[in-house]
Design an enzyme around this catalytic site. Structure first.
Site, mmCIF file in Angstrom:
data_model
loop_
_atom_site.group_PDB
_atom_site.id
_atom_site.type_symbol
_atom_site.label_atom_id
_atom_site.label_comp_id
_atom_site.label_asym_id
_atom_site.label_seq_id
_atom_site.Cartn_x
_atom_site.Cartn_y
_atom_site.Cartn_z
ATOM 1 N N ARG A 111 42.328 41.708 33.807
ATOM 2 C CA ARG A 111 43.652 42.198 33.436
ATOM 3 C C ARG A 111 44.702 41.361 34.142
ATOM 4 O O ARG A 111 44.613 41.159 35.349
ATOM 5 C CB ARG A 111 43.860 43.642 33.943
ATOM 6 N N THR A 115 51.223 42.126 33.388
ATOM 7 C CA THR A 115 51.362 42.746 32.052
ATOM 8 C C THR A 115 50.274 43.779 31.771
ATOM 9 O O THR A 115 50.392 44.549 30.819
ATOM 10 C CB THR A 115 51.254 41.670 30.961
ATOM 11 N N ASP A 207 40.204 49.545 43.304
ATOM 12 C CA ASP A 207 39.761 48.413 42.478
ATOM 13 C C ASP A 207 38.232 48.359 42.508
ATOM 14 O O ASP A 207 37.627 47.985 43.506
ATOM 15 C CB ASP A 207 40.368 47.114 43.017
ATOM 16 N N ASP A 210 36.507 44.924 43.345
ATOM 17 C CA ASP A 210 36.611 44.571 44.771
ATOM 18 C C ASP A 210 35.693 45.438 45.619
ATOM 19 O O ASP A 210 35.094 44.958 46.589
ATOM 20 C CB ASP A 210 38.058 44.730 45.249
#
Ligand code: PRP
Ligand code: URA
Length: 216
Positions: A111, A115, A207, A210
């Protein structure tokens, strides 16, 4: 066992204390990378159990130590598990432990952090992918952009029977996938409250990539 999401029979939410318990450990920011990765695999197995409820069975004659008998066996449906890289990789082992004969196709997607638009950077599928039932796997369904783009890629390649499996979904992600691809069954470990201004699921897991790979 799954519960329907808002009466929608194509959206299946896990309704099981083991999944709820394991997700709580994953949500904790102090959970180690190793434990987080192990839990992704474990919940992946549990969701696969539910997502494969409709696999067709056929009858097989066998002989037990006692007598001859006819018993159910999987009808040999061809399945491909398709992780959305990177974080989806964490779910592959769990799915393969349940369906060892499944093939694996990979879609690389990230991603754009500004945006939130998904970008495909890699796609490698088994040759006979159009004949296979597809299980797209990714821990997070946030805006739904990545999942929709992955489903589009699979449909472009002729795939018809597609399921999406995620650990945590945001309501908007479910709605977006449903609107674009009403034929796709969604299986989720949990549905959270909302997205924050950065497109992260709240309360979420953070995340997922991660945390699985220890990159932050
Ligand atoms: C995460 C996640 C999904 C996507 C979900 O991947 O694993 O693929 O975001 O967000 P969306 O529903 O808003 O599209 P990310 O882009 O962070 O890449 P990574 O797996 O490489 O960490
Ligand atoms: N991607 C993640 O890894 N986590 C989120 O909460 C949203 C997108």
């Amino acid at each position: 066992m799954t519960a329907m999401y808002e009466g929608n029979s194509k959206v299946h939410i896990m309704d099981h204390p083991l999944v709820a318990h394991k997700l709580t450990i994953m949500r904790d920011k102090n959970t180690s990378v190793k434990d987080f990765r192990d839990l992704v695999g474990e919940i992946g197995m549990l969701i696969t159990y539910e997502a494969t409820r409709d696999l067709p069975l056929t009858a097989k004659e066998i002989e037990t130590p006692i007598c001859k008998t006819t018993q159910p066996t999987l009808a040999g449906k061809k399945i491909a598990v398709v992780p959305i890289l990177r974080a989806g990789l964490g779910l592959v082992d769990g799915v393969l432990r349940m369906i060892p004969s499944a093939r694996v196709g990979h879609i690389g997607m990230f991603r754009d952090e500004e945006t939130l638009e998904p970008h495909v950077y890699f796609c490698k599928m088994p040759k006979d992918i159009a004949e296979r039932d597809i299980m797209i796997v990714d821990p997070m369904l946030a805006t739904g952009g990545s999942a929709c783009a992955a489903i589009d890629e699979m449909k472009k390649r002729g795939c018809k029977n597609i399921k999406l499996m995620v650990l945590v979904a945001a309501p908007v992600g479910i709605d977006t996938v449903q609107a674009a691809h009403p034929d796709v069954d969604i299986y989720a470990g949990a549905v959270d409250e909302r997205l924050n201004e950065h497109g992260y699921i709240v309360p979420g897991l953070g995340d997922a990539g991660d945390r699985i790979f220890g990159t932050k």
